[in-house]
Design an enzyme around this catalytic site. Structure first.
Site, PDB file in Angstrom:
ATOM      1  CG  ASP A  93     -40.376  -0.758  59.363  1.00  0.00           C
ATOM      2  OD1 ASP A  93     -41.411  -1.125  58.609  1.00  0.00           O
ATOM      3  OD2 ASP A  93     -39.498  -0.301  58.448  1.00  0.00           O
TER       4      ASP A  93
ATOM      5  CG  ASP B  38     -44.484  -3.308  55.845  1.00  0.00           C
ATOM      6  OD1 ASP B  38     -45.167  -2.143  55.652  1.00  0.00           O
ATOM      7  OD2 ASP B  38     -43.440  -3.678  55.818  1.00  0.00           O
ATOM      8  CD  GLU B  39     -43.799   2.308  57.253  1.00  0.00           C
ATOM      9  OE1 GLU B  39     -43.130   2.809  58.362  1.00  0.00           O
ATOM     10  OE2 GLU B  39     -43.552   2.139  56.108  1.00  0.00           O
TER      11      GLU B  39
END
EC number: 2.7.7.7
Length: 367
Positions: A14, A108-109
């Protein structure tokens, strides 16, 4: 004990305050400053906040006006999704150096299954460290990671040592780790569910574990079984490299509140055009159309209708949206309108089977 149950080493990566961190990376003048991506001190909603802003209570989904009151020196910057995607692609390529089993959750993860990996490294912990270091070297950004036996625990663990840290929950530590957590830390337990659990005397994983599956089903419906199993470390969902898109949406926040339904229809026409473009680009259609309305007092309302056939054309979408708009009287002026389409024709229904033996097997796994 012989079994066909899956045994996995899962990493959840993350990025730390991704949108805000990219803005700070690209503009040195913003580094170490309290910034908010999206919104403004007058209108709009914060999409992301830097850690410097979070210290003052600024959070995503907060109104720009509220964020500015909490942090008077807050700096607002515009979103730049083209840039976010560019950086996200670099990060994704780093993941693929280690495994093809990469399941992105957003820009983003992502989850990575490194049980069998391209480096032949038996340590998921060391792989996570290498990945975070490479991300820093190639993008200049920090990432955090959680490492454990399944996706649920890995995701929860990735929050423990944020920012720029990681947490490994080894198989023999799983039960103690989950029992010691506040239920609000459990992925899938939102604000409303958390408050309901608190009212029922369920504050920690240990409290949750004392409840029977029947009790949890009674109080939490279909989610009851999910809570019953995850607190026991049982979550059999595999890392899926190709995630099936569940819905598609577009929305607009207005500079001034709208009270007239005529003006709302004009805005909805534009939003429906954008939804149609996205559907055609993705080559999908859907049956369920939802109208999202956020009023001037920030209360949110959704109205949905499921059609008998899949649709993707603006005309058919807008026809249903109009019906939903006039379904009941508006209670106040409107600051945001959105249209989403779900029940898509790319969905495949699958039933996952969980068994009590799963955790026994996972606890014997040499992590």
């Amino acid at each position: 004990m012989e079994t066909d149950l899956p045994i996995r080493k899962i990493i959840h990566v993350d990025m730390d305050a991704f949108y805000a961190s990219v803005a700070q990376l690209d503009n040195p003048e913003l580094r170490d400053k309290a910034i908010a991506v999206g919104g403004s001190e007058i209108r709009g909603v914060v999409s992301a906040a830097s850690y410097e802003a979070r210290k003052f209570g600024v959070r995503s989904a907060m109104s720009g006006a509220m964020a500015k009151r909490l942090c008077p020196h807050l700096i607002f910057v515009k979103s730049d999704f083209k840039r976010y995607k560019e950086v996200s692609t670099k990060i994704r390529n780093i993941f693929l150096e280690y495994t093809d089993l990469v399941e992105p959750l957003s820009l983003d993860e992502a989850y990575l299954d490194v049980t069998q990996n391209k480096k032949g490294n038996p340590s998921a912990t060391m792989i996570a460290q290498e990945i975070r270091q490479k991300i820093k070297e190639k993008t200049g950004l920090n990432a955090s990671a959680g490492i454990s036996i399944n996706k649920f625990i890995a995701k929860v663990a990735s929050d423990i040592n944020k920012p720029n840290g990681q947490k490994t929950v080894n198989p023999e530590e799983v039960i103690d780790f989950l029992e010691g957590l506040d239920v609000k830390k459990f992925y899938g337990v939102g604000k409303v569910t958390k408050e309901k659990m608190y009212r029922l005397g369920i504050f920690t994983g240990k409290d949750l574990k004392t409840k029977t599956e029947a009790y949890l089903n009674e109080h939490f419906g279909k989610s009851g079984a999910y809570y019953y199993y995850i607190v026991r470390g049982i979550h059999n969902s595999a890392v899926k490299p190709s995630r099936t898109q569940k819905s598609l949406a577009a929305e607009r926040t207005f500079n001034e509140n709208i009270a007239s339904e005529i003006y709302m229809l004009e805005r909805l026409d534009d939003i429906a055009t954008e939804v149609e473009k996205r559907l055609l680009r993705s080559k999908i259609a859907g049956k369920t159309i939802t109208l999202k309305i956020k009023y001037s007092d920030f209360t949110l309302q959704t109205r949905s209708k499921t059609l008998s056939l899949y649709v993707s054309s603006k005309e058919l979408i807008l026809e249903t949206v109009k019906e939903l708009l006039f379904q009941e009287k508006m209670k106040d002026s409107v600051r945001l309108l959105g249209i989403s389409i779900s029940n898509l024709n790319n969905e495949k229904k699958k039933k996952s089977v969980v068994t009590k033996e799963t955790i026994d097997v996972q606890l014997k796994f040499d992590f």
